[in-house]
Design a protein around this motif. Structure first.
Motif, PDB file in Angstrom:
ATOM      1  N   GLN A  33       0.830  -1.208   0.000  1.00  0.00           N
ATOM      2  CA  GLN A  33       0.000   0.000   0.000  1.00  0.00           C
ATOM      3  C   GLN A  33       0.865   1.259   0.000  1.00  0.00           C
ATOM      4  N   LEU A  34       2.125   1.117   0.429  1.00  0.00           N
ATOM      5  CA  LEU A  34       3.045   2.262   0.484  1.00  0.00           C
ATOM      6  C   LEU A  34       3.958   2.340  -0.724  1.00  0.00           C
ATOM      7  N   ARG A  35       3.739   1.507  -1.739  1.00  0.00           N
ATOM      8  CA  ARG A  35       4.716   1.422  -2.829  1.00  0.00           C
ATOM      9  C   ARG A  35       4.864   2.737  -3.584  1.00  0.00           C
ATOM     10  N   GLY A  36       3.878   3.614  -3.517  1.00  0.00           N
ATOM     11  CA  GLY A  36       3.973   4.873  -4.227  1.00  0.00           C
ATOM     12  C   GLY A  36       4.838   5.920  -3.559  1.00  0.00           C
ATOM     13  N   VAL A  37       5.299   5.659  -2.316  1.00  0.00           N
ATOM     14  CA  VAL A  37       6.062   6.687  -1.598  1.00  0.00           C
ATOM     15  C   VAL A  37       7.558   6.579  -1.873  1.00  0.00           C
ATOM     16  N   PHE A  38       8.027   5.540  -2.572  1.00  0.00           N
ATOM     17  CA  PHE A  38       9.457   5.365  -2.800  1.00  0.00           C
ATOM     18  C   PHE A  38       9.902   6.241  -3.975  1.00  0.00           C
ATOM     19  N   PRO A  39      10.917   7.101  -3.779  1.00  0.00           N
ATOM     20  CA  PRO A  39      11.351   8.010  -4.852  1.00  0.00           C
ATOM     21  C   PRO A  39      11.782   7.276  -6.116  1.00  0.00           C
ATOM     22  N   GLY A  40      12.385   6.088  -5.969  1.00  0.00           N
ATOM     23  CA  GLY A  40      12.861   5.349  -7.129  1.00  0.00           C
ATOM     24  C   GLY A  40      11.833   4.422  -7.734  1.00  0.00           C
ATOM     25  N   GLY A  41      10.586   4.550  -7.321  1.00  0.00           N
ATOM     26  CA  GLY A  41       9.548   3.674  -7.819  1.00  0.00           C
ATOM     27  C   GLY A  41       9.336   2.496  -6.886  1.00  0.00           C
ATOM     28  N   PRO A  42       8.311   1.692  -7.139  1.00  0.00           N
ATOM     29  CA  PRO A  42       8.019   0.561  -6.265  1.00  0.00           C
ATOM     30  C   PRO A  42       9.198  -0.410  -6.179  1.00  0.00           C
ATOM     31  N   PRO A  43       9.434  -1.011  -5.022  1.00  0.00           N
ATOM     32  CA  PRO A  43      10.563  -1.941  -4.882  1.00  0.00           C
ATOM     33  C   PRO A  43      10.337  -3.219  -5.692  1.00  0.00           C
ATOM     34  N   HIS A  44      11.428  -3.820  -6.143  1.00  0.00           N
ATOM     35  CA  HIS A  44      11.336  -5.084  -6.877  1.00  0.00           C
ATOM     36  C   HIS A  44      11.123  -6.261  -5.925  1.00  0.00           C
ATOM     37  N   LEU A  45      11.500  -6.083  -4.672  1.00  0.00           N
ATOM     38  CA  LEU A  45      11.358  -7.165  -3.708  1.00  0.00           C
ATOM     39  C   LEU A  45      10.963  -6.568  -2.360  1.00  0.00           C
ATOM     40  N   ALA A  46      10.001  -7.180  -1.696  1.00  0.00           N
ATOM     41  CA  ALA A  46       9.592  -6.751  -0.358  1.00  0.00           C
ATOM     42  C   ALA A  46       9.623  -7.967   0.560  1.00  0.00           C
ATOM     43  N   CYS A  47      10.075  -7.747   1.784  1.00  0.00           N
ATOM     44  CA  CYS A  47      10.155  -8.826   2.763  1.00  0.00           C
ATOM     45  C   CYS A  47       9.372  -8.455   4.014  1.00  0.00           C
TER      46      CYS A  47
END
Length: 527
Positions: A33-47
């Motif tokens: 739900q927070l993927r839009g807050v990352f300056p470099g775009g959504p992360p490729h991997l989340a843990c």
């Protein structure tokens, strides 16, 4: 990012905390739900972690994924990687594919497609034991450890990334080390260089001659001993002790104070008010000996140990008992008798210690600034209750300062009254009178120590600094922040012979041959 900060620190904090106790898929769904807050775009991997006591090694995870043919970036394969039920990692493409599914169905697909990671979520010694029983000879590349306490996190970082020894556990053989994929394998012959500083009178030197020759358990530790002391007494017993300390058994670098050194030390004594504070002058001279050795060798030491000849160690020191010392800004201390820290911390503590101590000289009953956030991070123990605090009129707090309450009481009292304490410090800085309280025996006429020193007519004067109190306070005020940890193991003792067997001839009690008689400071006192 601001949105993430508000989610964690704002009204939704309880949602996150509830998720931490749940299956990691819930945490992952929250994170996406927070993927839009990352300056470099959504992360490729989340843990997602369902247990905060996990030490995660991402390089080893990426290596395992690539070895299994699973790419983190791109592709339509829906997959995850899991360590039991406490760690779950998922690609962005997998998360997007499952985003529209109900949580139970998404969880089922994640589990069905999960790559089960071996060597996962055990304690290091458990992984060593499993590897040993299986007869494995290859280095271990664990994805995640179970770290039973926060301080173990720093220890594991040092083991994996700085090549420090793990423990003295026989199951953990250096032939099968823990490694990080893509990093050079740790050399089993890697040396750890330690400096042992003895800046003090040589009291009861026979107490430590044996242990000084074998001071550390780990064979990787190579140490050099630097001794700075007062002029020596001309006795056969002392000459023999010095021969042992400078022999191949200890190989100490030795320096005795000369007349100008003693005069400088006496000037320091006059400023700080008490004789036992002179140990810090001697320690600083030993520190300067160490610095000169480093310049000549072209290499800094890794560890610094402050030592005394009258300390009775029950066994050699094992680095396994000091888990934060490799990477943390901590100092392990047994009062002002001995302490150990890494080289960076030693520089912060000792480089300008004499100047700092002189700057704090004055009436010992005055209220000095305290950082209560730092004090709470450090916890109880050591000489915290020897400090002077505002008396906020709360009996609960007074009991904690007195040092008679059960463990945890003092920290709880500070949390309870922190606002009043900080407000009292603010008023004191503005010059307003503030009542104070301290657990130091010099301010408590009901203590046995006070009665004993009064009977001997040796109660400290208002300006005589207390070494224990000011060592704690010096660490407390050091920047960048250094936290004091208690010396591990049984409480250390001092030799009972320390006042009877010592090897110094220090003015004005003993004046070396050829030095001024009467001693100048004695004449000043008479005037």
């Amino acid at each position: 990012a601001k949105a993430a900060k508000n989610l964690v620190n704002g009204t939704h904090a309880r949602v996150i905390w509830a998720a931490v106790r749940a299956w990691p898929v819930e945490i992952l769904r929250l994170s996406w739900q927070l993927r839009g807050v990352f300056p470099g775009g959504p992360p490729h991997l989340a843990c997602g972690f369902s247990d905060p006591s996990i030490f995660f090694v991402p390089e080893n995870l990426f290596f395992r994924l690539e070895s299994a043919g699973l790419k983190i970036e791109g592709g339509s394969e829906v997959f995850s990687a899991s360590c039991g039920t406490r760690l779950l990692c998922q690609t962005r493409t997998g998360a997007e594919a499952l985003a529209e599914l109900a949580q139970t169905e998404a969880a089922a697909q994640l589990q069905a497609r999960a790559l089960r990671l071996p060597d996962c979520l055990q304690r290091p010694e458990e992984m060593c034991a499993s590897s040993r029983s299986a007869g494995r000879k290859m280095p271990l590349q664990p994805v995640a450890f179970h770290a039973p306490a926060p301080l173990n996190l720093r220890s594991l970082f040092a083991v994996l990334y700085l090549n420090w020894p793990l423990t003295a556990n026989p199951n953990c053989s250096p032939d099968v080390p823990f490694t990080v994929a893509g990093l050079p394998q740790a050399r089993t012959d890697e040396k750890i260089h330690a400096a042992v500083l003895i800046g003090s009178l040589l009291r009861a030197p026979q107490s430590t001659i044996v242990v000084l020759g074998r001071l550390f358990v780990e064979p990787q530790v190579q140490y050099s001993v630097f001794v700075y002391t007062a002029p020596l007494a001309a006795t056969d017993a002392c000459a023999e002790a010095i021969r042992w300390m400078t022999s191949d058994w200890i190989s100490a670098k030795f320096k005795t104070a000369e007349l100008p050194d003693v005069i400088r030390e006496e000037h320091f004594h006059e400023k700080v008010g008490s004789r036992h504070m002179r140990q810090w002058f001697k320690l600083h001279e030993a520190y300067k000996m160490m610095e000169e050795h480093e310049r000549l060798e072209g290499r800094l030491f890794d560890l610094v140990l402050k030592f005394r000849t009258d300390v009775e160690l029950q066994a050699p020191i094992s680095l396994a008992d000091f888990p934060e010392i490799m990477t943390g800004r901590v100092v392990y201390s047994a009062g002002d008798m001995l302490f150990m820290c890494n080289r960076d911390v030693a520089r912060a503590l000792l480089e300008n210690i004499l100047h700092k101590l002189e700057g704090r000289a004055g009436n010992e009953s005055r209220l000095l600034p305290l950082d209560y956030g730092r004090l709470l991070r450090q916890g109880e123990g050591q000489a915290v209750n020897l400090q002077v605090f505002p008396d906020v009129g709360a009996q609960y707090f007074r009991k904690g300062v007195a040092g008679t309450a059960p463990p945890g009481h003092f920290v709880a009292a500070i949390r309870k009254h922190r606002r009043e304490l900080e407000e009292a410090h603010r008023r004191a800085m503005l010059g307003e009178p503030v009542p104070t309280i301290s657990g130091h025996w010099r301010f408590r006429q009901d203590t046995e120590q006070y009665a004993t020193w009064k009977k001997m007519d040796r109660l400290p004067k208002d300006h005589e600094m207390c070494s224990m109190k000011h060592w704690y306070y010096h660490v407390h005020r050091t920047e960048p922040e250094v936290l004091m940890r208690s010396w591990p193991g049984p409480r250390l003792g001092l030799s009972k012979m320390r006042h009877y067997h010592h090897c110094n001839c220090e003015p004005p009690d003993c004046i070396p041959s050829g030095w001024p008689v009467p001693w100048p400071s004695t004449k000043r006192k008479k005037k």
